[in-house]
Design a protein around this motif. Structure first.
Motif, mmCIF file in Angstrom:
data_model
loop_
_atom_site.group_PDB
_atom_site.id
_atom_site.type_symbol
_atom_site.label_atom_id
_atom_site.label_comp_id
_atom_site.label_asym_id
_atom_site.label_seq_id
_atom_site.Cartn_x
_atom_site.Cartn_y
_atom_site.Cartn_z
ATOM 1 N N ALA A 71 0.864 -1.185 0.000
ATOM 2 C CA ALA A 71 0.000 0.000 0.000
ATOM 3 C C ALA A 71 0.893 1.225 0.000
ATOM 4 C CB ALA A 71 -0.921 -0.006 1.212
ATOM 5 N N VAL A 127 -2.398 1.541 6.410
ATOM 6 C CA VAL A 127 -2.723 1.609 4.980
ATOM 7 C C VAL A 127 -2.870 0.216 4.357
ATOM 8 C CG1 VAL A 127 -1.834 3.946 4.607
ATOM 9 C CG2 VAL A 127 -0.297 1.974 4.314
ATOM 10 N N LEU A 128 -2.135 -0.750 4.875
ATOM 11 C CA LEU A 128 -2.280 -2.111 4.328
ATOM 12 C C LEU A 128 -3.633 -2.724 4.710
ATOM 13 C CD1 LEU A 128 1.341 -3.381 4.841
ATOM 14 C CD2 LEU A 128 0.104 -3.508 2.680
ATOM 15 N N ARG A 144 -6.358 -1.271 2.669
ATOM 16 C CA ARG A 144 -6.362 -1.660 1.256
ATOM 17 C C ARG A 144 -6.773 -3.102 1.016
ATOM 18 N NH1 ARG A 144 -1.982 -1.514 -3.501
ATOM 19 N NH2 ARG A 144 -3.504 -0.911 -5.052
#
Lengths: 143, 143
Positions: free
Chosen positions: A35, A104-105, A108
């Motif tokens: 990400a 963020v991972l 996502r």
């Protein structure tokens, strides 16, 4: 592709390939999910790959933080080909330092929301976005 | 995946990624089309990529022939993931020495039969085939 376009291709890709080089100068390459947050790319060592493979990647980054990451598109119609590359400096992060990447991972990939990876995490500060795309088919003649 | 299975995954893939490392120790990575003949993998510099990119690859191999090549499969169902890697020694070939590579590449890709690449060609003698695949979904319980 210019730098902005190359970064956009990363933003739209679900998988990339990470190349690292250790002290012995032999390149190592593995697929990664990742990400982006601005010009920082995050990926996780999530325990699914063989332990030896995960260690190789981490050992290489410890010995040499310079890495390259690639996304690409293949089609048998070669006028549709493109690739984008991110060259940057990687570091392995754990604990509190891994929080931005974990955020963020997990945003996502729903797979990470169901089963968070245990880490460690790799943070890559991208110095250079580059890329290429095939010229595409000839445009139709003007009327 | 064992070595035989990893090689089979290469035989079935249309695109791979080639990682090289030059004298400056920064890894370089590009997508390639390729063909196999036993444990030798052939690819072409076919003039479609930017000249600077093609040269980087060739310069790296001249400085350091150790390369890695990856094929992989991505799916949002992570039980379907797999990758295979070939580690080997590369050399750049031209002229008569390129004929075996030209033969298998043009057999494999009709695009090359329509428009043969001008070369140069890269020949990689694979020392090690390796790979990994996800465990897959749990098998159904025995009746």
């Amino acid at each position: 592709l210019d730098a902005v376009q190359a970064r956009e291709r990363f933003a739209g890709a679900r998988v990339a390939r990470l190349a690292t080089v250790g002290a012995n100068a032999w390149p190592h390459i593995v697929p990664i999910v990742f990400a982006l947050d601005e010009d920082v790319l995050y990926t996780a060592v999530d325990g699914k790959p063989k332990a030896s493979t995960a260690l190789r990647r981490l050992d290489n980054i410890a010995a040499n933080p310079e890495v390259a990451v690639l996304v690409d598109h293949y089609a048998d119609d070669w006028t549709q080909l493109w690739w984008a590359r991110a060259d940057g400096i990687a570091r392995v992060v754990r604990g509190e330092a891994a929080q931005p990447g974990i955020r963020v991972l997990t945003e996502r990939y729903e797979q990470y929301r169901e089963q968070p990876p245990v880490g460690p995490w790799i943070e890559i500060r991208v110095d250079r976005w580059s890329g290429w795309q095939a010229a595409g088919p000839e445009p139709p003649p003007a009327p």
